[in-house]
Design an enzyme around this catalytic site. Structure first.
Site, PDB file in Angstrom:
ATOM      1  N   VAL A   8       0.871  -1.170   0.000  1.00 53.69           N
ATOM      2  CA  VAL A   8       0.000   0.000   0.000  1.00 53.69           C
ATOM      3  C   VAL A   8       0.910   1.223   0.000  1.00 53.69           C
ATOM      4  CG1 VAL A   8      -2.026  -1.066   1.070  1.00 53.69           C
ATOM      5  CG2 VAL A   8      -0.237  -0.088   2.526  1.00 53.69           C
ATOM      6  N   SER A   9       0.385   2.352  -0.444  1.00 52.08           N
ATOM      7  CA  SER A   9       1.222   3.537  -0.605  1.00 52.08           C
ATOM      8  C   SER A   9       1.415   4.335   0.678  1.00 52.08           C
ATOM      9  CB  SER A   9       0.617   4.461  -1.669  1.00 52.08           C
ATOM     10  OG  SER A   9       0.569   3.782  -2.898  1.00 52.08           O
ATOM     11  N   ARG A  10       0.423   4.301   1.562  1.00 47.04           N
ATOM     12  CA  ARG A  10       0.495   5.143   2.765  1.00 47.04           C
ATOM     13  C   ARG A  10       0.344   4.305   4.028  1.00 47.04           C
ATOM     14  NH1 ARG A  10      -3.871   7.812   0.177  1.00 47.04           N
ATOM     15  NH2 ARG A  10      -5.019   7.413   2.065  1.00 47.04           N
TER      16      ARG A  10
END
Length: 187
Positions: A8-10
């Site tokens: 996931v990016s965050r």
């Protein structure tokens, strides 16, 4: 052996759905990471995952975007996996590069994903330009008011106070003052 990679990016995003899908697909080991997929970002778990893969293994991801966002990057990864004798399986597309047709579809989808990303960037830039034309400016709000700035400039011009003292009086930081004050020899 099937080895999964979930990303996931965050930090506020959750990996559970990807992990569940990878385990349901038969992955014996799943590497997880919270990191951007951009070229510049560091992805130590992904690097470890790639070093773990052996001939005959298969890298499994839920979506193509978990691997990267750019055609060149994805093509390099595909070549790297091919040289290692490792397959790639993308669950949401039903693609498995172990077969010639799977490898062909992977290349087509990677090209479409890159085009989609470039169109998104283009639309974002266009929207920002339109907003600027209407007088709206993006970015962080100024952290010092005009009144605070005038007071700080007057104190600075007296040459009696340090920047830290002026910052304390004006309830801001020295870095902000350096950014906005008209300093001799500076701006």
């Amino acid at each position: 052996m099937d080895i999964g990679y979930a990303r996931v990016s965050r930090n506020d995003q959750i990996l559970d759905r990807q992990i569940d899908e990878l385990e349901a697909a038969g992955c014996e080991r799943v590497f997880t990471e919270k990191a951007s997929g951009s070229k510049e970002s560091k992805r130590p778990e992904f690097d470890l995952c790639l070093r773990t893969l052996r001939t005959g293994d298969r890298l499994v991801v839920t979506e193509l975007s978990r691997l990267g966002r750019h055609m060149g990057e994805l093509a390099n990864l595909s070549e790297q996996l091919k040289k290692l004798g490792v397959g790639l399986r993308i669950l949401n597309f039903g693609i498995d590069t172990s077969s010639p047709s799977g490898a062909f579809f992977f290349n087509i989808i990677a090209a479409v994903a890159q085009m989609e990303r470039e169109l998104l960037i283009e639309r974002t830039r266009s929207g920002l330009a339109a907003a600027r034309a209407q007088g709206r400016v993006g970015g962080r709000k100024r952290s010092i008011t005009a009144k605070q700035l005038a007071k700080a400039q007057a104190l600075y011009d007296e040459h009696r106070f340090t920047m830290a003292e002026i910052a304390r009086v004006c309830e801001t930081s020295p870095a902000t003052l350096y950014r906005y004050l008209e300093i001799e020899g500076g701006k």
